[in-house]
Motif scaffolding. Structure first.
Motif, short mmCIF file in Angstrom:
data_model
loop_
_atom_site.label_atom_id
_atom_site.label_comp_id
_atom_site.label_asym_id
_atom_site.label_seq_id
_atom_site.Cartn_x
_atom_site.Cartn_y
_atom_site.Cartn_z
N ILE A 193 -37.00 -106.69 -0.47
CA ILE A 193 -37.88 -105.95 0.51
C ILE A 193 -36.94 -105.34 1.19
CG2 ILE A 193 -39.82 -104.71 1.09
CD1 ILE A 193 -41.50 -107.05 -0.12
N GLN A 194 -36.32 -103.94 0.97
CA GLN A 194 -35.75 -103.89 2.05
C GLN A 194 -36.23 -102.72 2.21
OE1 GLN A 194 -30.97 -104.74 1.16
NE2 GLN A 194 -31.72 -107.20 1.80
N SER A 195 -35.37 -102.49 3.93
CA SER A 195 -35.87 -100.92 4.50
C SER A 195 -35.00 -100.54 5.67
CB SER A 195 -37.71 -100.11 4.69
OG SER A 195 -37.54 -100.91 5.75
#
Length: 140
Positions: A2-4
């Motif tokens: 998960i990256q943002s």
């Protein structure tokens, strides 16, 4: 995994005038304004109302080579895209508050859109994506 994307840096000429524009004309929230004495600068973050995603880091041009990019971060192209849940409410409010629109509202395949300038001349899309747009579906 998960990256943002957390922040997008927007080069500005003056912290206080940029804060005033984004909070008063666009109703953004001032998330943080912290002085960093070791670098003699401020960490200023604003966010669109109700947003829980990417924020804007208002970064004052601190070197001569940064100054030409104030207002021209995307070489005259639309740089940022502000999605709304009510295009006409926000468009009319922004016009009333003196935001300059350089392209009139138009219905496109993906939704309703108009182009405005921020206080330095960067171009933004104000848009309301259609409910069936892939990004609109992800935001639900």
């Amino acid at each position: 995994m998960i990256q943002s994307i957390v922040h997008i840096a927007l080069v500005v000429d003056d912290y206080d005038e940029a804060i005033a524009f984004y909070t008063k004309k666009l109703h953004f929230t001032l998330v943080e304004d912290t002085y960093q004495p070791e670098q003699d600068k401020r960490w200023v973050v604003v966010s669109p109302p109700g947003s829980v995603g990417t924020t804007i880091l208002l970064a004052k041009a601190s070197k001569p080579e940064q100054e030409p990019f104030v207002g021209n971060q995307a070489g005259g192209r639309v740089f940022l895209f502000l999605n709304t849940d009510d295009f006409w409410r926000d468009y009319n409010d922004m016009v009333e508050r003196g935001v300059e629109f350089v392209r009139k509202p138009a219905e496109q395949d993906y939704g309703t859109v108009a182009v405005f300038k921020d206080l330095y001349g960067n171009l933004w899309d104000l848009l309301q994506l259609n409910e069936d747009h892939p990004i609109a579906k992800r935001m639900k």
